[in-house]
Every structure is written in structure tokens, then in C-alpha cells.
Design an enzyme around this catalytic site. Structure first.
Site, PDB file in Angstrom:
ATOM      1  NE  ARG A  81      -0.434   0.090   4.977  1.00  0.00           N
ATOM      2  CZ  ARG A  81      -0.053  -0.923   5.737  1.00  0.00           C
ATOM      3  NH1 ARG A  81      -0.367  -2.148   5.387  1.00  0.00           N
ATOM      4  NH2 ARG A  81       0.639  -0.714   6.840  1.00  0.00           N
TER       5      ARG A  81
ATOM      6  CG  ASP B 215       9.577  -8.372  10.251  1.00  0.00           C
ATOM      7  OD1 ASP B 215      10.149  -7.324   9.879  1.00  0.00           O
ATOM      8  OD2 ASP B 215       9.153  -8.535  11.413  1.00  0.00           O
TER       9      ASP B 215
ATOM     10  CB  SER C 182      11.140  10.890   6.586  1.00  0.00           C
ATOM     11  OG  SER C 182      10.293  11.922   7.063  1.00  0.00           O
TER      12      SER C 182
ATOM     13  CE1 TYR D  99       9.058   7.253   9.849  1.00  0.00           C
ATOM     14  CE2 TYR D  99       9.305   9.644   9.782  1.00  0.00           C
ATOM     15  CZ  TYR D  99       8.993   8.449   9.150  1.00  0.00           C
ATOM     16  OH  TYR D  99       8.629   8.451   7.818  1.00  0.00           O
TER      17      TYR D  99
ATOM     18  CE  LYS E 170      11.635   6.552   7.502  1.00  0.00           C
ATOM     19  NZ  LYS E 170      11.626   5.530   6.444  1.00  0.00           N
TER      20      LYS E 170
ATOM     21  CB  ILE F 120       3.596  11.249   0.716  1.00  0.00           C
ATOM     22  CG1 ILE F 120       4.967  11.936   0.547  1.00  0.00           C
ATOM     23  CG2 ILE F 120       3.132  10.587  -0.590  1.00  0.00           C
ATOM     24  CD1 ILE F 120       5.048  13.051  -0.468  1.00  0.00           C
TER      25      ILE F 120
HETATM   26  N1  LIG Z   1       3.501   8.935   4.094  1.00  0.00           N
HETATM   27  C1  LIG Z   1       4.336   9.933   4.265  1.00  0.00           C
HETATM   28  O1  LIG Z   1       3.957  11.117   4.335  1.00  0.00           O
HETATM   29  C2  LIG Z   1       5.806   9.680   4.371  1.00  0.00           C
HETATM   30  C3  LIG Z   1       6.674  10.771   4.451  1.00  0.00           C
HETATM   31  C4  LIG Z   1       8.044  10.557   4.516  1.00  0.00           C
HETATM   32  C5  LIG Z   1       8.537   9.270   4.487  1.00  0.00           C
HETATM   33  N2  LIG Z   1       7.675   8.220   4.429  1.00  0.00           N
HETATM   34  C6  LIG Z   1       8.271   6.883   4.403  1.00  0.00           C
HETATM   35  O2  LIG Z   1       7.818   6.210   3.248  1.00  0.00           O
HETATM   36  C7  LIG Z   1       7.729   4.813   3.494  1.00  0.00           C
HETATM   37  C8  LIG Z   1       6.334   4.313   3.145  1.00  0.00           C
HETATM   38  O3  LIG Z   1       5.405   5.037   3.928  1.00  0.00           O
HETATM   39  P1  LIG Z   1       3.830   4.891   3.734  1.00  0.00           P
HETATM   40  O4  LIG Z   1       3.250   6.131   4.282  1.00  0.00           O
HETATM   41  O5  LIG Z   1       3.512   4.450   2.364  1.00  0.00           O
HETATM   42  O6  LIG Z   1       3.541   3.693   4.785  1.00  0.00           O
HETATM   43  P2  LIG Z   1       2.267   2.724   4.944  1.00  0.00           P
HETATM   44  O7  LIG Z   1       1.140   3.175   4.102  1.00  0.00           O
HETATM   45  O8  LIG Z   1       2.080   2.562   6.413  1.00  0.00           O
HETATM   46  O9  LIG Z   1       2.830   1.325   4.342  1.00  0.00           O
HETATM   47  C9  LIG Z   1       3.913   0.695   4.934  1.00  0.00           C
HETATM   48  C10 LIG Z   1       4.270  -0.542   4.136  1.00  0.00           C
HETATM   49  O10 LIG Z   1       5.395  -1.166   4.774  1.00  0.00           O
HETATM   50  C11 LIG Z   1       5.084  -2.526   5.072  1.00  0.00           C
HETATM   51  N3  LIG Z   1       5.862  -2.905   6.256  1.00  0.00           N
HETATM   52  C12 LIG Z   1       5.860  -2.338   7.487  1.00  0.00           C
HETATM   53  N4  LIG Z   1       6.731  -2.963   8.299  1.00  0.00           N
HETATM   54  C13 LIG Z   1       7.320  -3.943   7.552  1.00  0.00           C
HETATM   55  C14 LIG Z   1       8.293  -4.921   7.814  1.00  0.00           C
HETATM   56  N5  LIG Z   1       8.868  -5.038   9.021  1.00  0.00           N
HETATM   57  N6  LIG Z   1       8.673  -5.757   6.815  1.00  0.00           N
HETATM   58  C15 LIG Z   1       8.104  -5.666   5.587  1.00  0.00           C
HETATM   59  N7  LIG Z   1       7.176  -4.745   5.277  1.00  0.00           N
HETATM   60  C16 LIG Z   1       6.773  -3.899   6.251  1.00  0.00           C
HETATM   61  C17 LIG Z   1       3.565  -2.543   5.224  1.00  0.00           C
HETATM   62  O11 LIG Z   1       3.002  -3.820   5.017  1.00  0.00           O
HETATM   63  P3  LIG Z   1       2.603  -4.800   6.259  1.00  0.00           P
HETATM   64  O12 LIG Z   1       1.800  -3.983   7.204  1.00  0.00           O
HETATM   65  O13 LIG Z   1       1.893  -5.941   5.620  1.00  0.00           O
HETATM   66  O14 LIG Z   1       3.903  -5.236   6.853  1.00  0.00           O
HETATM   67  C18 LIG Z   1       3.171  -1.592   4.098  1.00  0.00           C
HETATM   68  O15 LIG Z   1       3.214  -2.267   2.851  1.00  0.00           O
HETATM   69  C19 LIG Z   1       8.101   4.619   4.964  1.00  0.00           C
HETATM   70  O16 LIG Z   1       9.461   4.287   5.081  1.00  0.00           O
HETATM   71  C20 LIG Z   1       7.851   5.999   5.552  1.00  0.00           C
HETATM   72  O17 LIG Z   1       8.628   6.224   6.701  1.00  0.00           O
HETATM   73  C21 LIG Z   1       6.335   8.378   4.380  1.00  0.00           C
END
Ligand SMILES: NC(=O)c1ccc[n+]([C@@H]2O[C@H](COP(=O)([O-])OP(=O)(O)OC[C@H]3O[C@@H](n4cnc5c(N)ncnc54)[C@H](OP(=O)(O)O)[C@@H]3O)[C@@H](O)[C@H]2O)c1
Length: 244
Positions: A15, A61, A140, A153, A157, A186
Site C-alpha cells: 500500500r 519481515d 523522510s 523515527y 531516517k 505524502i
Molecule cells: N507517508 C508519508 O507522508 C511519508 C513521508 C516521509 C517518508 N515516508 C516513508 O515512506 C515509506 C512508506 O510510507 P507509507 O506512508 O507508504 O507507509 P504505509 O502506508 O504505512 O505502508 C507501509 C508498508 O510497509 C510494510 N511494512 C511495514 N513494516 C514492515 C516490515 N517489518 N517488513 C516488511 N514490510 C513492512 C507494510 O506492510 P505490512 O503492514 O503488511 O507489513 C506496508 O506495505 C516509509 O518508510 C515511511 O517512513 C512516508
């Protein structure tokens, strides 16, 4: 690097941003590996049916060394190589520092930083043999400028940036490049969970006054994978939030 027919492993791609990155690579003709801790559903795989590329799901994982190695081995035996690794999977576990326990801190470090270490470690030997590869680590803006309630966090990062630059120096002569993106705010489940009041505060800090989209982040990841003379860099994709 030509993207077409390359094999791309995107961690945390069930996702959010990871799924957006997987779609963008598939749209450009790359084979993609979807990953999450949960099982990869048939519905998710079916989203990729129109791209005419190979799509496989490997659940595991990333914070567990044995899972990381197993997943890379599985993909290599099925697709032959991992040409591009996107270390995207990450979690938050926000608390003010005064209330944060060591367990709260370690939990985030273990997935966001050790997870990227495990996956990079598992993929580097085969990439070194192939004398080519691109690794893109998803950090991030919080790793650059910090944030209230996110000491764990931010540490993970920021750590990812130092990790990436060190590995980039070690493997550059072997044809492997390591770069970092630092997304701002995002659209995703992670940001959906932020209370509305807090979202307004964050929007006030973004010069472009809007939340970014996963596909916008994905375009930068693809660029970093393609550009052959670019390594050890951090690109913020954040609507102007950091400008450093
Ligand atoms: N959204 C933002 O605004 C934002 C901003 C800056 C940086 N980021 C970074 O971008 C990345 C993605 O963020 P997102 O917002 O798209 O997150 P998200 O929607 O919460 O999705 C996280 C994904 O990571 C998987 N995951 C979590 N722990 C895991 C593990 N131990 N092993 C394998 N898969 C794992 C989840 O699947 P399962 O739950 O099935 O494990 C899911 O597919 C992250 O690193 C986040 O820190 C996000």
C-alpha cells in the site's frame, strides 16, 4: 540504467508510497516484487495485470535477517536477479521523548534502519557479482529537520542517510549506486492517521500548500534508479518544506 525488464524489489509495497513506486516501475516495463509482512493478495497482484511484466509477491519481515535473505534468494531463483532494491518499508510509533521507552525507540529503529541494512546486506553480494545495481532508500524530511514526537523515527531516517552514503562509497567502483529520497507529507495510511488539526499545522509548513502523491515520489525513485552518474545523494520531495 534502462528500467525495462529490470527486476525491482520494493519493500513495503502492499500500500501507500511503496505500492505507488511498484506501479511506476511496472508502467515503465520493469518486473516488480511486492512485499509486506502480511500475505500478498491475489487482488493486489491483479492490479498489475495490464502492464505485461512479471509481478511476484514475497511476504516477510525485513527486520528479521533470515526473512531478508530468504526473500532475496527466492526472487533470484525466480527472476534471476534483483537489479534495483527500494528500501521503502517503514513504521512510526510516535511519542514525546519524555514518554518514549527504549522499546518504543528500538521498535522503529529495528524496522526502518536495521530492516534496510538486512535487505541491503542480502542483495549486495549478487549485485556485486553482476557489477550493477541501484539501491534507493526511503528516508523522510523528519530525518533532515526532526519533528516533535518522532525522536525514534527521526533517528531511524537520519541514520538511513549516513548508512546510504557509507555504502555508496563502498560499492561505487563496483557499479552499484545508493541514493536516498526524503519525502515530505505524502498521501498514505501513515498520514491518514494524523488528526485533522495536526494536518492543518503541517500544511501551513508546506510552501506548495498541498500533500504530495505516492506517484510523485515514485517518479523521483525511478529517476534515481535510471541516472548512472548519481550516487550518495539525498533528494527531498516535499513541496518545498525543507529547501536545504
Ligand atoms: N507517508 C508519508 O507522508 C511519508 C513521508 C516521509 C517518508 N515516508 C516513508 O515512506 C515509506 C512508506 O510510507 P507509507 O506512508 O507508504 O507507509 P504505509 O502506508 O504505512 O505502508 C507501509 C508498508 O510497509 C510494510 N511494512 C511495514 N513494516 C514492515 C516490515 N517489518 N517488513 C516488511 N514490510 C513492512 C507494510 O506492510 P505490512 O503492514 O503488511 O507489513 C506496508 O506495505 C516509509 O518508510 C515511511 O517512513 C512516508
Amino acid at each position: 540504467m534502462e528500467i525495462k525488464e529490470k527486476n525491482v524489489f520494493v519493500t513495503g509495497s502492499t500500500r501507500g508510497i511503496g505500492l505507488g513506486i511498484a506501479h511506476e516501475f511496472a508502467r515503465l516495463g520493469a518486473n516488480v516484487v511486492l512485499n509486506g509482512r502480511s500475505a500478498i493478495s491475489e487482488e493486489l497482484l491483479a492490479q498489475f495485470a495490464d502492464y505485461s511484466v512479471k509481478v511476484i509477491g514475497v511476504s516477510g519481515d525485513i527486520s528479521q535477517e533470515t526473512d531478508a535473505k530468504r526473500m532475496i534468494d527466492e526472487v533470484i531463483s525466480e527472476l534471476g536477479s534483483v537489479d534495483i532494491l527500494v528500501n521503502n518499508a517503514g513504521i512510526t510509533n510516535d511519542k514525546l521523548m519524555l514518554k518514549m521507552t527504549e522499546a518504543d525507540f528500538e521498535k522503529v529503529l529495528k524496522i526502518n534502519l536495521t530492516g534496510a541494512f538486512n535487505m541491503t546486506q542480502a542483495v549486495l553480494k549478487p549485485m556485486t557479482k553482476a557489477r550493477q545495481g541501484a539501491i534507493i532508500n526511503v528516508s523522510s524530511v523528519v530525518g533532515l529537520i526532526g519533528n516533535v514526537g518522532q525522536a525514534n523515527y527521526a533517528a531511524s531516517k537520519a541514520g538511513l542517510i549516513g548508512f546510504s552514503k557509507s555504502v555508496a562509497k563502498e560499492v561505487a567502483a563496483r557499479g552499484i549506486r545508493v541514493n536516498v529520497i526524503a519525502p515530505g507529507f505524502i498521501e498514505s495510511d501513515m498520514t491518514d492517521a494524523i488528526p485533522e488539526k495536526m494536518k492543518d499545522v503541517i500544511l501551513g509548513q508546506i510552501p506548495m500548500k498541498r500533500i504530495g502523491k505516492p506517484e510523485e515520489v515514485a517518479q523521483v525513485v525511478v529517476f534515481l534508479a535510471q541516472q548512472e552518474y548519481l550516487t550518495g545523494q539525498v533528494i527531498a520531495i516535499d513541496g518545498g518544506m525543507t529547501m536545504i
